[in-house]
Motif scaffolding. Structure first.
Motif, PDB file in Angstrom:
ATOM      1  N   GLU A 130       0.834  -1.210   0.000  1.00  0.00           N
ATOM      2  CA  GLU A 130       0.000   0.000   0.000  1.00  0.00           C
ATOM      3  C   GLU A 130       0.867   1.259   0.000  1.00  0.00           C
ATOM      4  N   TYR A 150      -4.466  -8.240  -1.708  1.00  0.00           N
ATOM      5  CA  TYR A 150      -5.887  -8.146  -1.353  1.00  0.00           C
ATOM      6  C   TYR A 150      -6.611  -9.466  -1.649  1.00  0.00           C
ATOM      7  N   THR A 151      -6.253 -10.116  -2.752  1.00  0.00           N
ATOM      8  CA  THR A 151      -6.870 -11.404  -3.080  1.00  0.00           C
ATOM      9  C   THR A 151      -6.587 -12.427  -1.990  1.00  0.00           C
ATOM     10  N   LEU A 153      -5.993 -11.928   1.053  1.00  0.00           N
ATOM     11  CA  LEU A 153      -6.686 -11.567   2.291  1.00  0.00           C
ATOM     12  C   LEU A 153      -8.204 -11.595   2.144  1.00  0.00           C
ATOM     13  N   GLY A 154      -8.703 -11.883   0.938  1.00  0.00           N
ATOM     14  CA  GLY A 154     -10.144 -12.051   0.739  1.00  0.00           C
ATOM     15  C   GLY A 154     -10.904 -10.784   0.420  1.00  0.00           C
ATOM     16  N   ASP A 155     -10.214  -9.664   0.195  1.00  0.00           N
ATOM     17  CA  ASP A 155     -10.882  -8.414  -0.163  1.00  0.00           C
ATOM     18  C   ASP A 155     -10.931  -8.317  -1.687  1.00  0.00           C
ATOM     19  N   LEU A 156     -11.918  -8.972  -2.281  1.00  0.00           N
ATOM     20  CA  LEU A 156     -11.950  -9.116  -3.733  1.00  0.00           C
ATOM     21  C   LEU A 156     -12.307  -7.812  -4.440  1.00  0.00           C
ATOM     22  N   GLU A 157     -13.104  -6.947  -3.814  1.00  0.00           N
ATOM     23  CA  GLU A 157     -13.436  -5.672  -4.445  1.00  0.00           C
ATOM     24  C   GLU A 157     -12.202  -4.780  -4.576  1.00  0.00           C
ATOM     25  N   GLN A 158     -11.423  -4.703  -3.498  1.00  0.00           N
ATOM     26  CA  GLN A 158     -10.181  -3.931  -3.575  1.00  0.00           C
ATOM     27  C   GLN A 158      -9.209  -4.552  -4.573  1.00  0.00           C
ATOM     28  N   ALA A 478     -10.892 -16.201   8.519  1.00  0.00           N
ATOM     29  CA  ALA A 478     -10.382 -14.943   7.974  1.00  0.00           C
ATOM     30  C   ALA A 478      -8.898 -14.988   7.636  1.00  0.00           C
ATOM     31  N   ARG A 490     -13.256 -19.376   0.179  1.00  0.00           N
ATOM     32  CA  ARG A 490     -14.022 -18.414   0.976  1.00  0.00           C
ATOM     33  C   ARG A 490     -15.517 -18.563   0.711  1.00  0.00           C
TER      34      ARG A 490
END
Length: 522
Positions: A130, A150-151, A153-158, A478, A490
């Motif tokens: 970041e 991000y992928t 960590l499961g934050d697919l939108e980011q 998580a 997930r």
């Protein structure tokens, strides 16, 4: 400016121009002139790494860090070199030291992020990615690395935003196109097919053709056009296999050497007393990540990810001098090791990440090659092997683009080579079953889907763990996932992947014949 100063300026310029041979040659000349100059060792070390001279690179970078202890960029490259040598624990120490100096250079931040990612320290990695992306938002590679983090960590939108930002900066970034295709299921209203097809027309080099074809294969499959999907898949894998020089005979010799080195009656040894490790092994794409998530949802179990550690400590202990991590020479050299010492060294190599909970999962699928050695070195470790329908397993391996930095997966660029590799795996598992009866719990992926609770209870009982309801809710786990199944695990269990091969039955006739001729029941 004296001669050494002029030569140093030329060496740095060559390094920045990526002229590795010239930079290394000048760096080595300078070391003879000014042996206590940290920058000189840094130039020689980085150039040596780029030329695959790993021991030399580590030696010079370690010297650079010693001579210039306040240079985070030197420490970051040293950490990178240690990670390349699979010295994960040492790489983390070096990376932490570099991070503690609060580096501001985006290239150093990105390098440290990659080191942390390789060590499964994803929270540390994403913070650095970041920072790098904020400092240089117009750098495509930084945005891609941040999206990948991000992928995991499961934050697919980011992740999707970062991949698109990467592509806005570099429209031909093949890795980003493939990552984006794998992020979500394509629909008639939301897909990238037209963009990918347009780029493929002008794709010249093999890497571009590989990534674009594989992205198209994924999206065409999602859209139900199986014939086009398989055509793109075949074209993409053929492009990826160019120049790799895979020969099935190499794997045949390796598997034979493993069986010869581990005959029945030799599998018991005074190994390590540790009961911590749980090894989840099997062919890739057979459900190993799913089992890892189930087990690591238990409060007493930590997921260590796919560790190369056992193979690394065995290679060192064997004293084999060949460049490959595992080959016939290594197997033969490992015939008479001090197994307790090897087991203890393996557990120590996983620290500090595995120290927080009583048990940890090492889910490197290809540890099935080491199962006999693991049983000797760690007699109290639990071993679980995932099995899946052979046709689905082979198709899954052929569909996946695995890490290209290791020869483990070279078979997967050709469908029939994948089938031949599966036959070797199947025969080796029969060998382990005969030489170590009851030592490995074999679980069918299909059983998990059909009877999740019953199979989960079997898994926990085999590992000596009490029942915990959280293991049924693995999709709520998580913890980061840095494998090919990062998106799928997930989601709740579903039946979509069962008998997937039937969709491509006309294209898989030769594979089916190959497996059946070898006695594999499909």
């Amino acid at each position: 400016m004296n001669e050494a100063q002029r030569l140093y300026a030329d060496a740095v310029d060559a390094l920045n121009r990526r002229q590795w041979q010239a930079a290394r040659a000048m760096g080595l000349r300078l070391i003879a002139m000014v042996p206590d100059h940290g920058g000189v060792h840094f130039v020689a070390g980085v150039a040596s790494l780029q030329l695959q001279q790993l021991p030399e690179g580590i030696r010079h970078l370690q010297r650079a860090v010693h001579l210039s202890p306040k240079r985070p960029d030197y420490a970051a490259q040293f950490a990178r070199a240690l990670a390349m040598a699979r010295l994960t624990r040492e790489a983390l120490v070096a990376a932490d030291a570099a991070s503690a100096m609060a580096p501001g250079d985006p290239a150093t931040l990105d390098t440290l992020g990659v080191v942390y990612t390789q060590a499964n320290e994803h929270a540390k990695a994403i913070a650095l990615f970041e920072q790098a992306a904020r400092k240089v938002p117009a750098h495509a590679a930084y945005r891609f690395n941040l999206g990948t983090s991000y992928t995991f960590l499961g934050d697919l939108e980011q992740a999707e935003r970062e991949y698109e930002a990467c592509l806005a900066l570099e429209p031909g970034h093949g890795k980003a196109h493939l990552a984006l295709a794998q992020l979500r299921k394509a629909t008639p209203d939301a897909n990238h097919v037209a963009r990918l097809q347009g780029l493929l027309v002008d794709a010249g080099d093999a890497a571009a053709r590989m990534y674009l074809n594989l992205a198209l294969a994924k999206e065409q499959e999602d859209l139900g056009d199986d014939a086009r999907a398989f055509a793109h898949l075949t074209a993409g894998k053929a492009a990826g296999g160019e120049g790799r020089g895979y020969r099935a005979e190499r794997d045949v010799a390796l598997f034979a050497a493993i069986e010869q080195a581990t005959p029945a009656g030799t599998m018991s040894a005074p190994g390590s007393a540790s009961e911590e490790p749980i090894f989840v092994i099997g062919m890739p794409r057979s459900g190993t990540t799913l089992v890892d998530r189930i087990l690591s949802s238990h409060p007493l179990v930590h997921s260590a990810g796919e560790l190369q550690n056992f193979g690394v400590v065995l290679k060192r202990a064997s004293r084999s001098r060949t460049p490959e991590l595992l080959d016939v020479d290594t197997v033969r050299s490992a015939a008479s090791l001090y197994w307790r010492q090897l087991g203890d060294a393996y557990v120590a190599s996983t620290r500090p990440a595995t120290a927080g909970k009583p048990r940890f999962v090492d889910k490197l699928p290809h540890n099935f090659l080491y199962a006999g050695f693991i049983a000797r070195a760690l007699p109290n470790a639990r071993i679980i092997c995932l099995r899946r329908n052979p046709m689905d397993t082979c198709l899954g391996n052929f569909r996946q683009l695995f890490a290209q930095s290791t020869p483990y997966y070279d078979y997967s660029f050709d469908l029939l080579d994948t089938g031949r590799y599966y036959i070797l795996f199947d025969r080796l598992m029969t060998h382990w079953r005969n030489t170590m009866p009851g030592r490995i719990l074999e679980i069918d992926y299909e059983s998990i889907v059909e009877d999740q609770e019953g199979t989960t209870r079997r898994l926990l009982a085999h590992c000596g763990l009490d029942w915990d309801e959280a293991c049924m809710r693995f999709n709520d786990n998580a913890a980061p996932v840095a494998t090919a199944s990062a998106v799928q695990v997930r989601q709740p269990l579903h039946r979509d992947a069962l008998q997937r091969w039937k969709r491509y039955e006309p294209q898989l006739v030769e594979l089916k014949m190959l497996l059946e001729a070898a006695g594999v029941v499909v």
